[in-house]
Design a protein around this motif. Structure first.
Motif, PDB file in Angstrom:
ATOM      1  N   MET A 290      39.973  43.557  46.575  1.00 24.87           N
ATOM      2  CA  MET A 290      39.147  44.210  45.573  1.00 24.87           C
ATOM      3  C   MET A 290      39.799  44.181  44.192  1.00 24.87           C
ATOM      4  N   THR A 291      41.114  44.103  44.147  1.00 20.89           N
ATOM      5  CA  THR A 291      41.775  43.906  42.861  1.00 20.89           C
ATOM      6  C   THR A 291      41.345  42.571  42.261  1.00 20.89           C
ATOM      7  N   GLY A 292      41.332  41.522  43.091  1.00 25.01           N
ATOM      8  CA  GLY A 292      40.886  40.216  42.615  1.00 25.01           C
ATOM      9  C   GLY A 292      39.446  40.229  42.154  1.00 25.01           C
ATOM     10  N   VAL A 293      38.578  40.888  42.918  1.00 28.17           N
ATOM     11  CA  VAL A 293      37.173  40.989  42.520  1.00 28.17           C
ATOM     12  C   VAL A 293      37.053  41.731  41.189  1.00 28.17           C
ATOM     13  N   SER A 294      37.790  42.825  41.058  1.00 24.20           N
ATOM     14  CA  SER A 294      37.682  43.661  39.858  1.00 24.20           C
ATOM     15  C   SER A 294      38.166  42.941  38.614  1.00 24.20           C
ATOM     16  N   ILE A 295      39.293  42.233  38.711  1.00 21.70           N
ATOM     17  CA  ILE A 295      39.781  41.543  37.511  1.00 21.70           C
ATOM     18  C   ILE A 295      38.876  40.355  37.178  1.00 21.70           C
ATOM     19  N   GLY A 296      38.246  39.755  38.192  1.00 21.16           N
ATOM     20  CA  GLY A 296      37.248  38.726  37.919  1.00 21.16           C
ATOM     21  C   GLY A 296      36.056  39.299  37.186  1.00 21.16           C
TER      22      GLY A 296
ATOM     23  N   MET B  27      42.565  49.730  42.062  1.00 18.33           N
ATOM     24  CA  MET B  27      42.728  48.981  43.298  1.00 18.33           C
ATOM     25  C   MET B  27      44.150  48.427  43.428  1.00 18.33           C
ATOM     26  N   TRP B  28      44.731  48.027  42.300  1.00 16.01           N
ATOM     27  CA  TRP B  28      46.087  47.479  42.364  1.00 16.01           C
ATOM     28  C   TRP B  28      47.096  48.562  42.743  1.00 16.01           C
ATOM     29  N   THR B  29      46.979  49.751  42.161  1.00 16.69           N
ATOM     30  CA  THR B  29      47.901  50.825  42.540  1.00 16.69           C
ATOM     31  C   THR B  29      47.677  51.244  43.985  1.00 16.69           C
ATOM     32  N   ASP B  30      46.451  51.144  44.465  1.00 13.43           N
ATOM     33  CA  ASP B  30      46.186  51.426  45.875  1.00 13.43           C
ATOM     34  C   ASP B  30      46.900  50.404  46.760  1.00 13.43           C
ATOM     35  N   PHE B  31      46.815  49.137  46.359  1.00  6.37           N
ATOM     36  CA  PHE B  31      47.502  48.097  47.122  1.00  6.37           C
ATOM     37  C   PHE B  31      49.010  48.339  47.139  1.00  6.37           C
TER      38      PHE B  31
ATOM     39  N   LEU C 163      44.369  37.099  44.059  1.00 10.21           N
ATOM     40  CA  LEU C 163      44.549  37.390  42.640  1.00 10.21           C
ATOM     41  C   LEU C 163      44.356  36.177  41.739  1.00 10.21           C
ATOM     42  N   ILE C 164      44.188  34.992  42.317  1.00  3.70           N
ATOM     43  CA  ILE C 164      43.911  33.800  41.519  1.00  3.70           C
ATOM     44  C   ILE C 164      42.564  33.192  41.927  1.00  3.70           C
ATOM     45  N   VAL C 165      42.438  32.875  43.217  1.00  5.10           N
ATOM     46  CA  VAL C 165      41.220  32.201  43.684  1.00  5.10           C
ATOM     47  C   VAL C 165      40.009  33.119  43.582  1.00  5.10           C
ATOM     48  N   VAL C 166      40.137  34.337  44.088  1.00  4.55           N
ATOM     49  CA  VAL C 166      38.996  35.262  44.090  1.00  4.55           C
ATOM     50  C   VAL C 166      38.495  35.542  42.671  1.00  4.55           C
ATOM     51  N   PRO C 167      39.367  35.876  41.698  1.00  2.00           N
ATOM     52  CA  PRO C 167      38.858  36.088  40.334  1.00  2.00           C
ATOM     53  C   PRO C 167      38.174  34.854  39.753  1.00  2.00           C
ATOM     54  N   LEU C 168      38.725  33.673  40.029  1.00  2.07           N
ATOM     55  CA  LEU C 168      38.102  32.454  39.525  1.00  2.07           C
ATOM     56  C   LEU C 168      36.709  32.259  40.116  1.00  2.07           C
TER      57      LEU C 168
ATOM     58  N   VAL D 114      35.981  48.363  30.008  1.00  2.00           N
ATOM     59  CA  VAL D 114      37.045  49.316  30.352  1.00  2.00           C
ATOM     60  C   VAL D 114      36.843  49.828  31.775  1.00  2.00           C
ATOM     61  N   PHE D 115      35.595  49.956  32.220  1.00  2.00           N
ATOM     62  CA  PHE D 115      35.355  50.375  33.607  1.00  2.00           C
ATOM     63  C   PHE D 115      35.982  49.393  34.586  1.00  2.00           C
ATOM     64  N   PHE D 116      35.715  48.101  34.418  1.00  2.00           N
ATOM     65  CA  PHE D 116      36.272  47.127  35.353  1.00  2.00           C
ATOM     66  C   PHE D 116      37.787  46.983  35.175  1.00  2.00           C
ATOM     67  N   THR D 117      38.284  47.220  33.971  1.00  2.00           N
ATOM     68  CA  THR D 117      39.733  47.247  33.761  1.00  2.00           C
ATOM     69  C   THR D 117      40.351  48.394  34.540  1.00  2.00           C
TER      70      THR D 117
END
Length: 783
Positions: free
Chosen positions: A238-244, A216-220, A294-299, A207-210
């Protein structure tokens, strides 16, 4: 003025020249400018456009709120975190996995590795050597000096940090300071969240990373007026890092990817319509930037976690049996050593089943209680002397009497040869006949047994034909090779094929895997390989082989297939499992721990009912309101065109509701075992939704009235939190109080052991507390 799409949050109000002045607030939105409706001075926050919104809020306007919330959350979440000093619920699993990480022993789990790696790291930093096994609920931590408090602090601290993250997320989305504080305080005094974050469990980490992803997404989205600047790139990356990171804790983290993904589509659709400011070239740049982050970074983040996972688990462990022999070959201490490639009559071999984790063809000096009552044949996951078989030529008839053929010299076995398999330890031969199987009792599956006696060479029911299913021909002939050849053993008299499947024999078969001779079983389950080949007649300089070691991506793919298969197979029942329809209204909790001899304390996972029910109602109100407005608009009875603050707040609220729906509704599609704790990511978004609805409903009220209403809600939530706190912290309470807080009949915590009079502090925790396990407790596995 018309409302803009839901892909962007409520724009952040900015003061005009001169901070501290009560100038009218103005909103900037993507695509078109719109003035906000007059709002209270509570909403007029200064913002430095050269830095990310969360930095501005955190270090300038709202630093006191963030510090205060963090301290308060720390007090609530970390209070008496050392109690109980015993293994609680799924600490059995996740503490045990930490021990295996520290020892470097490979294990199998249905969850990605990040959460377990963090817990293990906390243990290492606290001096834990991994010797404690966490194998039983109630097992004592104190005598073996396990640094369990440090390990609990990891999810505990992340649970604390989630509170200011909720506040910042609300501020990023443009909501008032009052409503943002309301969301954070409700999260602080949510009993279930507090309970989860105090133990060695993964849900608080998830839940923390969620929540970090949402922040980060609302900041973006609040920086849409500054495309491709640092303040735009940083939160997007950082949104990509966080969802990863969220997906690397549990696969439930994939739902936050879906949430951000839908919001991204809405955001891009809005940009596509902004033809004046966004050319096709610019739009492609926007699309590629989002695809990258949002795709490459999380992967990359997700994959890298498994690289770490494999690196710190280099040795054989309890998870070996789940993996292919090729995968096992990459582990230190693997039992499979180089073996001679060429297989001949007279070779003593070990045969591994190809399609299951059952292991090796096995027999022992025990007999079937029914059927032929001959010696059992099974699959056993470990190599020992009972897994050794000698390959012998077929019997020949001499004047009507079967006799054995002597093996003279090295005679390689080839496709189509008839062989007998003699069990090395008992000297009985692998055998089949028209007798039904010991567990799978149907006409398509014959019993496989071992049969033989002294001075009896056997009969043709011992004959099997070798059918090699792959491999190259040499001068028109396929030879049987160790490791490389996959083959079937076809019974000569009945035509059935030696077969095994994931069915366990009862106690008389020691829980080993059933082996049959199948007439029409799944072809993949009739494949065998020779893993060990010993023959004195083979020249010592002959070629030796072993399994080809797979690379990282091959191991990554195999592990994920196995995780998915095991996860889907978790369909058993549990005393405290529940279905998704029970979660929003808190109809079912989970008993985590109960002390039998060390006092009346118990830990029962139950949320704050006031917070759960009001947040659920707020989500339902959003759906109901949207439905009513859609019907009225369709009937042309009444049409509303939100603008300014209402349009922006509606967009942000819809994003939170989207997060709730995508973290909750997919569970209805799952047939596996589920628990209340699967709802906590959705609960987080429902609490944000409640605070957003409060903001919308009160934005025209005077600030004093709005603050008073928020205070009353928080006071009520704190009161309910205190009522249920004994179940959260495992502290004693009176029987009367215990019964009084059973607001629903399905809440089934045990009040029999609670005190008759005033509640007192718990007695010292008994050491060696194995007897303190609740008799209703079982281990759980979750998604």
């Amino acid at each position: 003025m018309t409302a803009t799409p839901t892909g962007s949050p409520a724009p952040v109000a900015k003061q005009r020249q001169g901070r501290g002045q009560n100038a009218p607030a103005v909103s900037e939105k993507v695509g078109a400018a719109a003035k906000l409706l007059p709002v209270s001075s509570d909403d007029k926050i200064g913002r430095d456009l050269t830095r990310p919104a969360y930095v501005t809020y955190g270090l300038e306007s709202n630093v006191y709120a963030i510090v205060g919330l963090t301290i308060l959350a720390g007090i609530v979440r970390l209070f008496r975190i050392s109690h109980p000093a015993q293994v609680v619920f799924d600490e059995v699993h996740f503490g045990g996995f930490a021990s295996k990480y520290i020892k470097g022993k490979f294990f199998m789990d249905v969850h990605p590795p990040l959460g377990k790696l963090l817990i293990a790291a906390a243990g290492v930093l606290a001096g834990f050597n991994g010797d404690f096994d966490f194998k039983e609920i109630g097992k004592d931590y104190l005598e073996p000096r396990v640094p369990y408090v440090a390990m609990r602090l990891l999810p505990g601290i992340l649970g604390v940090l989630l509170v200011p993250i909720a506040y910042i997320t609300m501020r990023n989305a443009g909501f008032s300071n009052t409503s943002s504080l309301l969301a954070a305080l409700l999260l602080t005094f949510e009993n279930g969240s507090a309970c989860q974050s105090r133990l060695i469990l993964l849900d608080s980490i998830l839940v923390f990373f969620t929540g970090l992803s949402a922040m980060m997404w609302t900041d973006f989205l609040s920086n849409q007026d500054m495309p491709f600047s640092f303040t735009w790139w940083y939160p997007l990356f950082m949104t990509g890092v966080s969802i990863g990171l969220a997906a690397s804790v549990k696969w439930v983290g994939l739902f936050v990817i879906a949430t951000v993904g839908v919001s991204t589509i809405q955001n891009l659709w809005e940009l596509l319509g902004d033809v004046k400011r966004v050319s096709w070239g610019k739009f492609i740049q926007h699309f590629l930037a989002r695809a990258l982050c949002l795709i490459v970074v999380p992967l990359v983040v997700y994959t890298f976690m498994f690289q770490i996972h494999f690196s710190v688990l280099p040795n054989n462990g309890s998870g070996n049996g789940f993996m292919s022999p090729e995968f096992q070959a990459t582990l230190n201490g693997n039992a499979v050593t180089d073996t001679f490639k060429d297989v001949s009559f007279g070779s003593k071999v070990m045969l591994r089943h190809g399609a299951t984790n059952g292991g090796y063809l096995h027999s022992h000096n025990h007999f079937y209680p029914g059927g032929s009552k001959q010696q059992q044949v099974t699959c056993y996951p470990f190599r020992d002397e009972n897994s050794s078989w000698e390959l012998k030529p077929a019997l020949v008839s001499d004047n009507g009497t079967f006799v054995e053929t002597a093996v003279e010299g090295f005679v390689p076995i080839k496709n189509g040869d008839i062989v007998r398999l003699e069990h090395t330890a008992t000297k009985k031969r692998l055998h089949s006949h028209d007798v039904r199987g010991p567990v799978t009792d149907n006409e398509n599956h014959n019993e496989a047994s071992c049969y033989g006696a002294k001075n009896f060479v056997g009969d043709t029911n011992d004959h099997f034909r070798v059918e090699i299913v792959d491999g190259k021909e040499i001068e028109g002939v396929k030879y049987l090779y160790a490791i490389e050849s996959k083959f079937r053993l076809i019974h000569i008299n009945t035509g059935c094929q030696l077969f095994s499947h994931a069915v366990k024999l009862p106690e008389w078969g020691f829980g080993q895997q059933e082996v049959l001779c199948s007439k029409n079983g799944r072809k993949t389950h009739t494949i065998w390989r020779i893993e060990s080949n010993v023959n004195e007649l083979i020249p010592q300089n002959s070629t030796k082989v072993n399994y080809a070691k797979p690379g990282f991506f091959a191991k990554f793919g195999e592990l994920h297939k196995k995780m998915w298969t095991i996860n889907a197979g978790l369909t058993g029942s549990h005393p405290f499992d529940s279905r998704p329809d029970a979660w929003p209204f808190l109809r079912r909790g989970i008993s985590f721990w109960s002390a039998k001899t060390s006092g009346p304390g118990q830990i029962y996972l139950i949320g704050n009912p006031l917070i759960w029910w009001t947040s659920t109602v707020s989500v339902l109100l959003v759906f109901a309101g949207a439905g009513v407005l859609a019907v009225l608009a369709k009937r042309k009875t009444f049409t509303i065109y939100p603008y300014g603050y209402l349009a922006a707040a509606t967009r942000s609220t819809s994003t939170f509701v989207l997060g709730w729906a995508l973290h909750y509704l997919p569970f209805f599609l799952m047939g596996r075992q589920l628990f209340l704790h699967h709802y906590f990511p959705a609960l987080y978004f429902s609490i944000l939704t409640f605070a957003a609805i409060f903001d919308i409903a009160t934005f025209r009220l005077p600030q004093s009235t709005r603050s008073l209403l928020a205070l009353l809600i928080v006071v009520a939530a704190v009161y309910v939190f205190i009522q249920f706190a004994p179940l959260t912290y495992g502290t004693p309470m009176t029987k009367a109080h215990c019964e009084k807080i059973k607001w629903l009949s399905r809440w089934d915590w045990d009040c029999r052991k609670q005190t008759d009079g005033e509640a007192a502090l718990p007695a010292p925790i008994a050491q060696g507390g194995n007897e303190d396990v609740n008799e209703n407790q079982e281990e759980s596995s979750d998604i």
